[in-house]
Write an enzyme that holds these catalytic residues in place. Sequence first.
Site, PDB file in Angstrom:
ATOM      1  N   ARG A   1       0.839  -1.197   0.000  1.00 25.65           N
ATOM      2  CA  ARG A   1       0.000   0.000   0.000  1.00 25.65           C
ATOM      3  C   ARG A   1       0.878   1.254   0.000  1.00 25.65           C
ATOM      4  O   ARG A   1       0.511   2.276  -0.523  1.00 25.65           O
ATOM      5  CB  ARG A   1      -0.882  -0.004   1.267  1.00 25.65           C
ATOM      6  CG  ARG A   1      -2.374   0.011   0.970  1.00 25.65           C
ATOM      7  CD  ARG A   1      -3.148   0.065   2.272  1.00 25.65           C
ATOM      8  NE  ARG A   1      -3.553  -1.258   2.718  1.00 25.65           N
ATOM      9  CZ  ARG A   1      -3.789  -1.576   3.984  1.00 25.65           C
ATOM     10  NH1 ARG A   1      -3.647  -0.677   4.937  1.00 25.65           N
ATOM     11  NH2 ARG A   1      -4.177  -2.773   4.310  1.00 25.65           N
TER      12      ARG A   1
ATOM     13  N   ASP B   1     -11.254  -3.669   3.986  1.00 29.54           N
ATOM     14  CA  ASP B   1     -11.233  -5.076   3.559  1.00 29.54           C
ATOM     15  C   ASP B   1     -10.619  -5.948   4.652  1.00 29.54           C
ATOM     16  O   ASP B   1     -11.086  -7.046   4.947  1.00 29.54           O
ATOM     17  CB  ASP B   1     -10.368  -5.265   2.301  1.00 29.54           C
ATOM     18  CG  ASP B   1     -10.928  -4.544   1.088  1.00 29.54           C
ATOM     19  OD1 ASP B   1     -12.153  -4.369   1.031  1.00 29.54           O
ATOM     20  OD2 ASP B   1     -10.129  -4.151   0.219  1.00 29.54           O
ATOM     21  N   GLU B   2      -9.523  -5.440   5.221  1.00 28.68           N
ATOM     22  CA  GLU B   2      -8.805  -6.199   6.235  1.00 28.68           C
ATOM     23  C   GLU B   2      -9.690  -6.402   7.472  1.00 28.68           C
ATOM     24  O   GLU B   2      -9.773  -7.507   8.008  1.00 28.68           O
ATOM     25  CB  GLU B   2      -7.537  -5.426   6.603  1.00 28.68           C
ATOM     26  CG  GLU B   2      -6.390  -6.299   7.033  1.00 28.68           C
ATOM     27  CD  GLU B   2      -5.115  -5.489   7.262  1.00 28.68           C
ATOM     28  OE1 GLU B   2      -4.814  -4.583   6.454  1.00 28.68           O
ATOM     29  OE2 GLU B   2      -4.425  -5.752   8.255  1.00 28.68           O
ATOM     30  N   GLY B   3     -10.357  -5.329   7.889  1.00 29.18           N
ATOM     31  CA  GLY B   3     -11.237  -5.407   9.057  1.00 29.18           C
ATOM     32  C   GLY B   3     -12.396  -6.352   8.826  1.00 29.18           C
ATOM     33  O   GLY B   3     -12.734  -7.164   9.693  1.00 29.18           O
TER      34      GLY B   3
END
Length: 455
Positions: A158, A195-197
Site C-alpha cells: 500500500r 477489507d482487512e477489518g
Amino acid sequence: MRKIPNNGNLKMTKVAYPLGLFVCLFIYVAYIKWHWASATQAFFSITEAATGARRVPQTRSPPGTAARGHEVFYGIMFDAGSTGTRVHIFQFSRHPGETPTLTHETFKALKPGLSAYADDVEKSTPGIQELLDVAKQDIPFDFWKDTPLVLKATAGLRLLPGEKAQKLLQKVKEVFKASPFLVGDDCVSIMNGTDEGVSAWITINFLTGSLKTPGRNSVGMLDLGGGSTQITFLPRVEGTLQTSPPGYLASLQMFNRTYKLYSYSYLGLGLMSARLAILGGIEGKPAKNGKELVSPCLSPGYRGEWEHAEITYRISGQKAVNLHELCADRVSEVLRNKVHRTEEVKNVDFYAFSYYYDLAAAVGLIDAEKGGSLVVGDFEIAAKYVCRTAETRPQSNPFVCMDLTYISLLLQEFGFPGNKVLKLTRKINNVETSWALGAIFHYIDSLNRQKSPAS
Ligand SMILES: *[C@@H]1O[C@H](CO)[C@@H](O)[C@H](O)[C@H]1NC(C)=O
Ligand SMILES: *[C@@H]1O[C@H](CO)[C@@H](O)[C@H](O)[C@H]1NC(C)=O
C-alpha cells in the site's frame, strides 16, 4: 445450497476410478515421505479446527466424497505483508446444506516482504514458487484445479508508489497463472483497511460459530496495528446504520445473506503512529535539526532513541508531578475529533487483537499465552499505576505508560464504557485468528455465488 467446486469430479467413470485410486495411493506415499522430510523444517502446521470438526483422513478418496456425507475443499491464501509473505492452506469440510468447517490449516512464511523486490520484480518469483510448492505438497493432486489461489497484500505494498506495486502484482499473477490451481483475474490485489477489518470479522465469526447459526449474536472485532487501527461489528440497531457516515459502512455477502457492517480503519491511529503523534513528531520526517522530542508520557528521567519507519528520533521525558494526568491530556489532544463514536458498541461482544493483546499481556491483565477477558477500565487502572511508578523509577520499556494511556483513551473515544468486557485472544477454537481465513472463505463463497446466480 450452492455447489462446491469439486462436485464435477463425482462423475468419475468406472475406468477412471481404479486409476484415480492408484494416483491417490501414489500421492499418499509421496505425502508421507514429504511429511517425514518436513518434520524438521520450520513449519507451523496442522491446527485441529473448530470443535466437532473431523480431520479428514489423508488416505484420499475421490474429491467430493458425498457418499460419506461430507465434501472436502481447499483454499490457498497468500498474505503479502510488509515484513514477509505467508501462505495459508485451508482445508474445509461441508455437509450438504450446512456451513463449512475448517478441518486443517498449514502455513509457511518467508522473509522479506514482496515490497523488498520493488526494483527487481523477477527476484520475487523463487519465494512465491517455494510457497506454491508447499501448497502442492499439502493438497492432493486431484483437488488442484478446483482450489482457488489468491494473494492479498497489506501495508507494505500500500505504501509503494502505485506503478511499482502494480508491476509486482503483475509478476505474481503470471506465476499464479502458470500454477495448476484455480486462478481468477482477481487473484492478486491490495487490500485497504476496511477489507482487512471485514475479513478479520468473518474469521472470528466463522470460528465462534455465529455465521453458522443465523440469529446467533455476532461478535465485534478490534484490531490495533502499528500504523492503523480497525473496528468492525454488525449493528443490530437501525439507528447505528443511519447515523454512521457512509465511509463507515461496508456491505458483505456471505452464505446467501447480506451483512451491513460498521467497519472503519483509522490510518495513523495504530500504536506506533500514535506514539509519534504523541511525541509531537511528523510521519516520515526526522525531527528538525535532530531536536529531541520531549513527552510527559515518558519517565521524567528517561532519555533515549526510538526508531520508527526507518527514522531514529531522540526522545526524553519531562519533569512532572502527575504523569498520568499530563500524558492523558496530551493523548486526548492527539485523538481529538479523530474517532467516530457509536453507542451500540456497548451492546456487542468484542474481541480485541494485536497490540491490545500485547499490552494487556505485558502488564499482566491477561495470560500471555492463553489470553483472557478484561474490562475496558482495566487499561486505565494499569495506565495510572504504570505512569505513577514511572514518575520515580525508569521503566524497562519506556513506552508502557504512553501506550496504556493511549489504548484506554482510544477505547473511550470509540464509546466503550469502563465496565465493558473485552475478550483478548490469539486463537479461537485453537485456530489462529487472521484475516486470511475470512478472506479466502469470502472468496470461495463469491465463486460459488457466481456459479449459481439463481440462489
Ligand atoms: C437464499 O435466500 C433466499 C431468501 O432469503 C431463499 O429463498 C433461497 O432459497 C436461499 N438460497 C439458498 C441457496 O440457500
Ligand atoms: C476498500 O476496497 C473495497 C474493494 O476491495 C471497496 O469496495 C471499498 O470502498 C474500499 N474502502 C475504502 C474505505 O477505501
